[in-house]
Design a protein around this motif. Structure first.
Motif, PDB file in Angstrom:
ATOM      1  N   ALA A  36       0.911  -1.125   0.161  1.00 28.94           N
ATOM      2  CA  ALA A  36       0.049  -0.128   0.127  1.00 28.94           C
ATOM      3  C   ALA A  36       0.699   1.233   0.105  1.00 28.94           C
ATOM      4  O   ALA A  36       0.553   2.205  -0.646  1.00 28.94           O
ATOM      5  N   TRP A  37       2.040   1.318   0.463  1.00 30.85           N
ATOM      6  CA  TRP A  37       2.810   2.377   0.939  1.00 30.85           C
ATOM      7  C   TRP A  37       3.435   2.632  -0.711  1.00 30.85           C
ATOM      8  O   TRP A  37       3.700   3.568  -0.999  1.00 30.85           O
ATOM      9  N   GLU A  38       3.794   1.507  -1.561  1.00 25.98           N
ATOM     10  CA  GLU A  38       4.615   1.608  -2.700  1.00 25.98           C
ATOM     11  C   GLU A  38       3.656   2.004  -3.683  1.00 25.98           C
ATOM     12  O   GLU A  38       3.970   2.714  -4.566  1.00 25.98           O
ATOM     13  N   HIS A  39       2.367   1.793  -3.611  1.00 30.97           N
ATOM     14  CA  HIS A  39       1.423   2.003  -4.639  1.00 30.97           C
ATOM     15  C   HIS A  39       0.592   2.860  -4.053  1.00 30.97           C
ATOM     16  O   HIS A  39      -0.661   2.551  -3.917  1.00 30.97           O
ATOM     17  N   ASN A  40       0.950   4.365  -3.863  1.00 25.39           N
ATOM     18  CA  ASN A  40       0.238   5.079  -3.251  1.00 25.39           C
ATOM     19  C   ASN A  40       0.002   6.386  -4.328  1.00 25.39           C
ATOM     20  O   ASN A  40       0.330   7.569  -3.871  1.00 25.39           O
ATOM     21  N   PRO A  41      -0.987   6.277  -5.219  1.00 25.23           N
ATOM     22  CA  PRO A  41      -0.744   7.372  -6.308  1.00 25.23           C
ATOM     23  C   PRO A  41      -1.483   8.411  -5.865  1.00 25.23           C
ATOM     24  O   PRO A  41      -1.544   9.673  -6.260  1.00 25.23           O
ATOM     25  N   GLU A  44      -3.023   8.604  -0.312  1.00 23.04           N
ATOM     26  CA  GLU A  44      -3.865   8.181   0.715  1.00 23.04           C
ATOM     27  C   GLU A  44      -2.896   7.906   2.086  1.00 23.04           C
ATOM     28  O   GLU A  44      -3.491   7.983   3.128  1.00 23.04           O
ATOM     29  N   PHE A  45      -1.974   7.115   1.872  1.00 21.19           N
ATOM     30  CA  PHE A  45      -1.239   7.010   2.938  1.00 21.19           C
ATOM     31  C   PHE A  45       0.078   7.767   3.322  1.00 21.19           C
ATOM     32  O   PHE A  45       0.482   7.901   4.409  1.00 21.19           O
ATOM     33  N   PHE A  46       0.563   8.578   2.532  1.00 17.99           N
ATOM     34  CA  PHE A  46       1.542   9.691   2.763  1.00 17.99           C
ATOM     35  C   PHE A  46       1.504  10.716   1.675  1.00 17.99           C
ATOM     36  O   PHE A  46       1.052  10.316   0.431  1.00 17.99           O
ATOM     37  N   ASP A  47       1.550  11.914   1.969  1.00 20.02           N
ATOM     38  CA  ASP A  47       1.548  13.171   1.026  1.00 20.02           C
ATOM     39  C   ASP A  47       2.941  13.301   0.430  1.00 20.02           C
ATOM     40  O   ASP A  47       3.677  13.578   1.204  1.00 20.02           O
ATOM     41  N   THR A  48       3.158  13.160  -0.939  1.00 18.47           N
ATOM     42  CA  THR A  48       4.328  13.380  -1.518  1.00 18.47           C
ATOM     43  C   THR A  48       4.798  14.781  -1.273  1.00 18.47           C
ATOM     44  O   THR A  48       6.044  14.897  -1.244  1.00 18.47           O
ATOM     45  N   ILE A  49       4.093  15.668  -1.293  1.00 18.79           N
ATOM     46  CA  ILE A  49       4.268  17.379  -1.176  1.00 18.79           C
ATOM     47  C   ILE A  49       4.814  17.529   0.189  1.00 18.79           C
ATOM     48  O   ILE A  49       5.677  17.955   0.382  1.00 18.79           O
ATOM     49  N   GLY A  51       5.192  15.467   2.864  1.00 16.22           N
ATOM     50  CA  GLY A  51       5.800  14.412   3.492  1.00 16.22           C
ATOM     51  C   GLY A  51       4.967  13.835   4.839  1.00 16.22           C
ATOM     52  O   GLY A  51       5.286  12.992   5.743  1.00 16.22           O
ATOM     53  N   GLU A  52       3.844  14.244   4.824  1.00 18.66           N
ATOM     54  CA  GLU A  52       2.720  13.705   6.015  1.00 18.66           C
ATOM     55  C   GLU A  52       2.505  12.487   5.919  1.00 18.66           C
ATOM     56  O   GLU A  52       1.968  11.976   4.831  1.00 18.66           O
ATOM     57  N   ILE A  53       2.535  11.602   7.115  1.00 20.40           N
ATOM     58  CA  ILE A  53       2.215  10.140   6.875  1.00 20.40           C
ATOM     59  C   ILE A  53       0.974   9.881   7.466  1.00 20.40           C
ATOM     60  O   ILE A  53       0.522  10.385   8.744  1.00 20.40           O
ATOM     61  N   HIS A  54      -0.043   9.442   6.790  1.00 21.19           N
ATOM     62  CA  HIS A  54      -1.573   9.011   7.406  1.00 21.19           C
ATOM     63  C   HIS A  54      -1.237   7.605   8.176  1.00 21.19           C
ATOM     64  O   HIS A  54      -1.583   6.677   7.606  1.00 21.19           O
ATOM     65  N   LEU A  55      -1.091   7.537   9.473  1.00 20.73           N
ATOM     66  CA  LEU A  55      -0.948   6.603  10.445  1.00 20.73           C
ATOM     67  C   LEU A  55      -2.358   5.625  10.340  1.00 20.73           C
ATOM     68  O   LEU A  55      -2.119   4.514  10.349  1.00 20.73           O
ATOM     69  N   VAL A  56      -3.297   6.272  10.329  1.00 14.93           N
ATOM     70  CA  VAL A  56      -4.584   5.864  10.539  1.00 14.93           C
ATOM     71  C   VAL A  56      -4.947   4.904   9.526  1.00 14.93           C
ATOM     72  O   VAL A  56      -5.390   3.586   9.506  1.00 14.93           O
ATOM     73  N   SER A  57      -4.578   5.277   8.114  1.00  9.90           N
ATOM     74  CA  SER A  57      -5.070   4.489   7.147  1.00  9.90           C
ATOM     75  C   SER A  57      -4.039   3.238   7.086  1.00  9.90           C
ATOM     76  O   SER A  57      -4.334   2.228   6.567  1.00  9.90           O
ATOM     77  N   LEU A  58      -2.827   3.485   7.283  1.00  8.98           N
ATOM     78  CA  LEU A  58      -1.791   2.708   7.020  1.00  8.98           C
ATOM     79  C   LEU A  58      -2.138   1.439   8.216  1.00  8.98           C
ATOM     80  O   LEU A  58      -1.959   0.334   7.998  1.00  8.98           O
ATOM     81  N   GLY A  59      -2.510   2.019   9.398  1.00 11.47           N
ATOM     82  CA  GLY A  59      -2.766   1.124  10.662  1.00 11.47           C
ATOM     83  C   GLY A  59      -4.158   0.183  10.208  1.00 11.47           C
ATOM     84  O   GLY A  59      -4.003  -0.974  10.472  1.00 11.47           O
TER      85      GLY A  59
END
Length: 88
Positions: A36-41, A44-49, A51-59
């Motif tokens: 999910a982290w690698e295929h994050n266009p 949803e899981f982290f913002d590329t601009i 750099g914010e990581i969405h821990l709830v979605s990853l969790g």
């Protein structure tokens, strides 16, 4: 065949059963989270601009796969122990 000769599962068996259930579950949960982290266009899981990581979605990805895999492993272990030790 004497079915009374079979002993109840020992404490070591129970610890082994827990490890056999949790190890593949942790591995599967981790691999699915990595996918999910690698295929994050959509970001949803982290913002590329930012750099914010969405821990709830990853969790949620990790724990959903972890719970399903753990339940499947526990069911397989219960079926196998029933076959080996019989129903009591």
């Amino acid at each position: 065949m004497n079915f009374q000769a079979h002993r109840k599962p020992s404490g070591r068996f129970k610890v082994l059963a827990i490890l056999l259930a949790l190890t593949p579950s942790l591995t599967l949960g981790t691999l699915m989270t990595l996918a999910a982290w690698e295929h994050n266009p959509q970001g949803e899981f982290f913002d590329t601009i930012t750099g914010e990581i969405h821990l709830v979605s990853l969790g949620s990805i990790f724990f959903s796969w972890f719970v399903v895999a753990t339940l499947a492993a526990v069911m397989l272990i219960l079926i196998a122990s029933t076959v080996v030790y019989g129903i009591r």
